[in-house]
Design an enzyme around this catalytic site. Sequence first.
Site, mmCIF file in Angstrom:
data_model
loop_
_atom_site.group_PDB
_atom_site.id
_atom_site.type_symbol
_atom_site.label_atom_id
_atom_site.label_comp_id
_atom_site.label_asym_id
_atom_site.label_seq_id
_atom_site.Cartn_x
_atom_site.Cartn_y
_atom_site.Cartn_z
ATOM 1 N N GLU A 326 0.838 -1.198 0.000
ATOM 2 C CA GLU A 326 0.000 0.000 0.000
ATOM 3 C C GLU A 326 0.873 1.247 0.000
ATOM 4 O OE1 GLU A 326 -4.005 -1.222 2.437
ATOM 5 O OE2 GLU A 326 -2.273 -0.596 3.635
ATOM 6 N N CYS A 327 0.721 2.084 -0.999
ATOM 7 C CA CYS A 327 1.392 3.381 -1.101
ATOM 8 C C CYS A 327 2.907 3.205 -1.001
ATOM 9 C CB CYS A 327 0.854 4.346 -0.046
ATOM 10 S SG CYS A 327 1.222 6.079 -0.419
ATOM 11 N N GLY A 328 3.514 3.400 0.173
ATOM 12 C CA GLY A 328 4.948 3.153 0.303
ATOM 13 C C GLY A 328 5.309 1.736 -0.078
ATOM 14 N N MET A 331 5.529 1.657 -3.768
ATOM 15 C CA MET A 331 6.789 2.274 -4.180
ATOM 16 C C MET A 331 7.947 1.282 -4.068
ATOM 17 S SD MET A 331 5.947 5.819 -2.194
ATOM 18 C CE MET A 331 7.594 6.525 -2.249
ATOM 19 N N THR A 429 -0.895 -0.909 -4.600
ATOM 20 C CA THR A 429 -1.943 0.095 -4.735
ATOM 21 C C THR A 429 -1.587 1.339 -3.953
ATOM 22 O OG1 THR A 429 -4.259 0.586 -4.205
ATOM 23 C CG2 THR A 429 -3.177 -1.045 -2.840
#
Length: 448
Positions: A326-328, A331, A429
């Site tokens: 999720e997010c980080g 990445m 995501t």
Amino acid sequence: MKGFVLGGVSSGVGKTVATLATIRALSEAGDEVQPAKAGPDFIDPSHHAAVAGRPSRTLDLWLCGEDGVRRNYDRGEGDVCVVEGVMGLYDGDGSSTAMVAEALELPVVLVVDAKAGMESVAATALGFQRYAETIGRDVEVAGIVAQRAHGGRHEQGIRDALPDGLEYFGRIPPADDLEIPERHLGLHMGEETPLEADALARAAEHLEVDRLLGVAAEPATPAGMGESGTRVPDPESEPELEPVNARVAVASDAAFCFRYPATLERFRERADVCTFSPVAGDPVPDCDGVYLPGGYPELHAAELEESGTLADLGRRASEGLPVIGECGGLMAMAESLTTVDGETREMAGILPATVTMHDRYQALNHVELEAVADGPTAGSGTRIRGHEFHYSRASIRGDEDARFAFETVRGDGIDGDHDGLLEYESLGTYAHVHPESGAFDRFLELLA
């Protein structure tokens, strides 16, 4: 467990400092305090936990629904719950502080900036109290905490100006050592830059503990709970979830620190859970699936590249190990991450994307996603809700062949129209979701 909400007149008014001082004051009076946060934030709750000594509960109607908010409150432990609001009291269409207070039937203690006013502080509070009636919300604004208020004549003037029906619960004195440093995404985490204990203790001395405890109220009973507080099975509102034969590895360090306590609770209720630190170079544990929460991989990009953990994770994912990020986490699952300084570091290489950090945030919203096919966190046609807040942007390599799990009903996602990039058995995501969404239960069941 009785509780009350500390709502602000606006963002930046000092709700977090007022909340931490309140937790400290109640704790020193001998009360076990359960902190909570209205809204999807991860950072403020880290400060709550540092002072209260227990995780802060997430109370967000968009993420959890009304029953979910009540259940999350009910799962807390302690004598009194202190709920920090989000933004200004009435701000936010998906889940404002006022909406959370109304759903839980808890009174609001309004944090008002008093540094340059006395009678105007009372007028502001009275306006917030009456506005609830104007918009038809059943919200009780019980009184105020005066932020940045001096003692003596200043404090007495505020007290004298408050009309009947608005109580004075104390003040937070102006002090440079009560400021929490900020960076992108908000404040520094509580573990990094906690407020000085002495400064917080001095602020707590000016709060009126007996009055705060006197206004605290019992919350609305969640579905599935009896009047006595005994849990009553209610399959429709909260289906019983069976344990699964699976082991989940959760990344946990300064780069992967944005996760809800309820997420780990759900994992531990249903499966075996272990943690590891990619920053420290821990090997990927022997497991059936990996969860990479959000956080600050951009601040630790060099360590993540050099540690070898992400490279190992990329190899394991290519062999079929399911990974959700999720997010980080997204990445870290990408091929590379470029910081605002222009330095590019290799990441896990699970997803066909490169990620670049920007000076300004790229998305900030409650989101709603609709699954376009069966995926690791949702079945085809299912809608799940979450939130996004990030300064990075992902560029898809060979975007004509990219596989996405979701279309964005609300929010920006990865490309404005989609979120949830799929590769192998893995998903990355930008949306953070709560276990009330069902996403983590589906992930667990696919691992079994």
